[in-house]
Design an enzyme around this catalytic site. Structure first.
Site, mmCIF file in Angstrom:
data_model
loop_
_atom_site.group_PDB
_atom_site.id
_atom_site.type_symbol
_atom_site.label_atom_id
_atom_site.label_comp_id
_atom_site.label_asym_id
_atom_site.label_seq_id
_atom_site.Cartn_x
_atom_site.Cartn_y
_atom_site.Cartn_z
ATOM 1 N N LYS A 67 2.006 -0.960 2.334
ATOM 2 C CA LYS A 67 1.206 -1.008 1.102
ATOM 3 C C LYS A 67 0.558 0.344 0.864
ATOM 4 O O LYS A 67 0.124 1.007 1.817
ATOM 5 C CB LYS A 67 0.146 -2.109 1.227
ATOM 6 C CG LYS A 67 -0.666 -2.372 -0.033
ATOM 7 C CD LYS A 67 -1.605 -3.562 0.160
ATOM 8 C CE LYS A 67 -2.412 -3.879 -1.082
ATOM 9 N NZ LYS A 67 -3.301 -5.054 -0.892
ATOM 10 N N SER A 143 -2.950 -8.799 -4.238
ATOM 11 C CA SER A 143 -2.650 -7.449 -4.656
ATOM 12 C C SER A 143 -1.478 -6.795 -3.923
ATOM 13 O O SER A 143 -0.977 -5.780 -4.387
ATOM 14 C CB SER A 143 -3.892 -6.576 -4.480
ATOM 15 O OG SER A 143 -4.238 -6.476 -3.108
ATOM 16 N N SER A 167 -4.813 -11.402 -0.665
ATOM 17 C CA SER A 167 -3.790 -10.465 -1.134
ATOM 18 C C SER A 167 -2.548 -10.330 -0.268
ATOM 19 O O SER A 167 -1.599 -9.666 -0.677
ATOM 20 C CB SER A 167 -4.398 -9.078 -1.326
ATOM 21 O OG SER A 167 -5.066 -9.043 -2.556
HETATM 22 N N1 GLN Z 1 -7.545 -11.486 -5.837
HETATM 23 C C1 GLN Z 1 -8.691 -11.088 -5.096
HETATM 24 C C2 GLN Z 1 -9.402 -9.971 -5.821
HETATM 25 O O1 GLN Z 1 -8.986 -9.637 -6.873
HETATM 26 C C3 GLN Z 1 -8.301 -10.673 -3.701
HETATM 27 C C4 GLN Z 1 -7.719 -9.323 -3.605
HETATM 28 C C5 GLN Z 1 -7.398 -8.920 -2.218
HETATM 29 O O2 GLN Z 1 -7.276 -9.752 -1.303
HETATM 30 N N2 GLN Z 1 -7.287 -7.622 -2.011
HETATM 31 O O3 GLN Z 1 -10.352 -9.435 -5.371
#
Ligand code: GLN
Length: 468
Positions: A67, A143, A167
């Site tokens: 990532k 994400s 994410s």
């Molecule tokens: N969807 C969540 C957010 O927008 C989690 C994102 C994540 O785990 N990085 O914060």
């Protein structure tokens, strides 16, 4: 495509690490123009490493996609943001990358993500759109959407993602792959660009549960460079993988099966629970009464920490700098205005608001207290059961653009994954069949398994039984 099978072929000499990389590069050229999972990759650097790889090591010769918020020496690390996409190259390896290399793996590929990991669809990437390989009109989740989409698209063998509120698990579920968020403190975050430091964890996205265990084995363990990283022994995650679920108590929280779940998701998760019951697990209904507060709590704590972490992006130290500032304040303001996208700005504003002196007690202090209640719900549950089963997300992958201008709707869809981060416990997403949804067909769904802190070995054992 699994690490396990490729390792056998590498050891028997049927394939070389160089050939694996060249095959991947061909697959990427063929399919990634549509999927858009890769932000960049450096085939020459990877081939150089492949030429001197040590096949006797546990991940010897295996390329792993990373990532784009995890530093890999000499490679870009954009975090999906314009702020870092112009001129930033990593000056060092993150600890997880060092550990992967020490296990013989080759970091290969930089995967798209929501900007600074803020989002659930990879639509907040400032750099490109990633599409779900099962239906290119749909999101891959987020994400870590690039990591999940590449594994599903077979342009990557395995990938690392980061999980602050789901994410890793949610994109794994949307793309039909395995995704593991380890316990808080199990894996070093040194070299992960911080989003919300009390929630972030790095973990693997893979084709199989066994592969997730192999990667966790390589990246887990103490790191003096991350003060939150635990100095606790790392068990053998492969040893009890096939021990089955007979006699285990598995909790099904009633709060996770209420209104708003797509019927296809529910059917598939129910079927996965029945499958574990048929293998001898005892299924017990439990309650996690503070679940309803999880989303609100997270969306106070995560932006608060993000607003603090992102203050380092000031246009001076690294990344984007505005062209003609009139003075130093103007330089900060314009660099940040030009470099950050709308969701990141929203979170910074929200975060500074809840931390401001007049509102700190009402929002941040209160959220921290509710967080304790959420953690206690799990502690209480784990006195009764070995693990908890639930859906990963309320629906399968939605269409790209369906939640445009509706961030709140997007936040609510994180309901099943967020609590694990607030409590610091591990969670894994395992594919559990497909369903039709909103005009789409055969869309993957995921079973989430949550366990007590540092309970990864048991979690992987249950996940393996669910996958069979
Ligand atoms: N969807 C969540 C957010 O927008 C989690 C994102 C994540 O785990 N990085 O914060």
């Amino acid at each position: 495509m699994s690490i396990a099978s490729l390792r056998q072929q590498l050891i028997s000499g049927d394939i070389t690490s160089t050939a694996i990389l060249e095959n991947l590069a061909r697959e990427i050229s063929a399919r990634d123009p549509i999927t858009g999972a890769y932000l960049s990759y450096d085939l020459d650097a990877a081939l150089e490493e492949a030429a001197r790889v040590d096949l006797s090591l546990p991940l010897g010769g295996i390329p792993i996609a990373i990532k784009d918020n995890i530093n890999v020496l000499g490679q870009p690390c954009t975090c999906g943001s314009k702020f870092l996409s112009e001129n930033y190259k990593s000056p060092y390896d993150a600890t997880v990358v060092k550990k992967l290399r020490a296990a013989g793996a080759i970091p290969f590929g930089r995967m798209n993500q929501d900007e600074f990991a803020m989002g659930s669809a990879t639509e907040n990437s400032a750099l490109q759109t990633t599409r779900n390989p099962h239906d290119p009109e749909r999101i891959p989740g987020g994400s870590s959407g690039g990591s999940a989409a590449a594994v599903a698209d077979r342009t990557a063998i395995a990938a690392l993602g980061s999980d602050t509120g789901g994410s890793i698990r949610q994109p794994a579920s949307h793309c039909g792959v395995v995704g593991l968020k380890p316990s808080y403190g199990r894996v070093s975050r040194y070299g992960l660009v911080a989003f919300a430091s009390s929630l972030d964890q790095i973990g693997p996205l893979t084709h199989t549960v066994e592969d997730a265990a192999r990667i966790l084995q390589a990246i887990a363990g103490y790191d003096p460079a991350d003060s939150t990283c635990l100095d606790a022994p790392v068990p053998d995650y492969l040893a009890q993988l096939d021990a089955g679920v007979s006699g285990l108590k598995l909790g099904v929280p009633k709060e996770y099966f209420g209104d708003g779940i797509d019927p296809g998701v529910r059917r598939n998760v129910d079927a996965a629970i029945q499958k574990l019951a048929a293998q001898g697990a005892e299924i017990i209904e439990i309650s996690l009464p503070n679940t309803e507060h999880a989303v609100a709590t997270y969306y106070v704590i995560a932006p608060a920490e993000a607003s603090s972490n992102l203050s380092r992006f000031d246009g001076i130290r690294y990344g984007h700098r505005t062209a003609n500032p009139s003075d130093i304040l103007d330089l900060y303001k314009k660099s940040r205005d030009e470099g950050f996208g709308p969701e990141v700005k929203r979170r910074i504003i929200l975060g500074t608001y809840v931390l401001s002196s007049g509102y700190y007690d009402a929002y941040y202090g209160r959220a921290q207290r509710i967080r304790t209640l959420i953690r206690r719900d799990f502690e209480e549950a784990f006195t009764q059961v070995d693990a908890i089963l639930s859906p990963v997300a309320p629906t399968p992958a939605r269409r790209i653009g369906a939640f445009a201008n509706d961030p709140l709707h997007e936040y609510l869809s994180d309901i099943f994954t967020i609590s694990a981060n607030l409590a610091g416990i591990p969670g894994i997403s395992v594919p559990c069949g497909t369903t039709d949804f909103d005009g789409g067909t055969a869309l993957p769904t995921g079973l989430q398994i949550l366990g007590p802190h540092l309970g990864e070995a048991r979690l992987l054992q249950i996940a393996r039984a669910a996958e069979l």
